[in-house]
Enzyme design. Sequence first.
Site, short mmCIF file in Angstrom:
data_model
loop_
_atom_site.label_atom_id
_atom_site.label_comp_id
_atom_site.label_asym_id
_atom_site.label_seq_id
_atom_site.Cartn_x
_atom_site.Cartn_y
_atom_site.Cartn_z
N CYS A 185 0.85 -1.20 0.00
CA CYS A 185 0.00 0.00 0.00
C CYS A 185 0.88 1.24 0.00
O CYS A 185 1.97 1.23 0.55
CB CYS A 185 -0.86 0.07 1.26
SG CYS A 185 -1.70 -1.43 1.68
N ASP A 186 0.36 2.29 -0.58
CA ASP A 186 1.02 3.57 -0.46
C ASP A 186 0.01 4.67 -0.69
O ASP A 186 -1.02 4.46 -1.34
CB ASP A 186 2.19 3.73 -1.44
CG ASP A 186 3.09 4.87 -1.01
OD1 ASP A 186 3.86 4.67 -0.05
OD2 ASP A 186 3.00 5.97 -1.58
N GLN A 187 0.33 5.83 -0.13
CA GLN A 187 -0.55 6.98 -0.26
C GLN A 187 0.29 8.20 -0.59
O GLN A 187 1.33 8.43 0.02
CB GLN A 187 -1.32 7.21 1.03
CG GLN A 187 -2.38 8.29 0.93
CD GLN A 187 -3.16 8.41 2.22
OE1 GLN A 187 -2.61 8.78 3.24
NE2 GLN A 187 -4.45 8.08 2.17
#
Length: 198
Positions: free
Chosen positions: A74-76
């Site tokens: 995941c990344d934001q």
Amino acid sequence: MMADTLILASLSSYRAQLLKKAGLNFLIEGASFDEREIGKIEKVKTPKELSCFLASAKAKNVSDRFPDALVIGCDQVLDLEGQIFHKVTSKKEAYQRLCTLSGKTHSLHSAVALFRNGRKIWVEAFSAHMSVRPLSSKFIKRYLAYVGTDVLNSVGVYQIEGEGIHLFEKIDGDFFTIIGLPLLPLLVKLRHLGIICD
């Protein structure tokens, strides 16, 4: 309910809580690289593409070490008028970040990737648009004193699930995307792959 080994390639307690509350059994294994450096190296066209690249890089990093498992990366990325922001490292930076976001609308691009045997199975990014109300210096200082160093864990220097909600006048997007893990599309994909049994 689950038919495979699942690993979350993130040390985020918020992401882990989301998966736990959804009833998933998984291991946690952090990816080992500096995402700011990778973000500089990789030529990406948009902040949304950068979030996909970083989510994939994290998943691949862990998948290479645990090849038989299905790995969630995941990344934001926070995007304000095309400028990409990373997590702050101090309360002083947090104050400056909130001053910058004050009275403006920014986007959060949250990507989720699935890898197995070092190979990408799926990656997709989802966006939320966050309108921060005009914030006074006094309010920002009071807010940061109240929330403490926990805000350093959020790229936007807020935690929407708590006191951070007071920073906004409008939000357009999915709660899970804002937290940093697009949970509903992930669950759909895990069902499709037979990882979660109905």
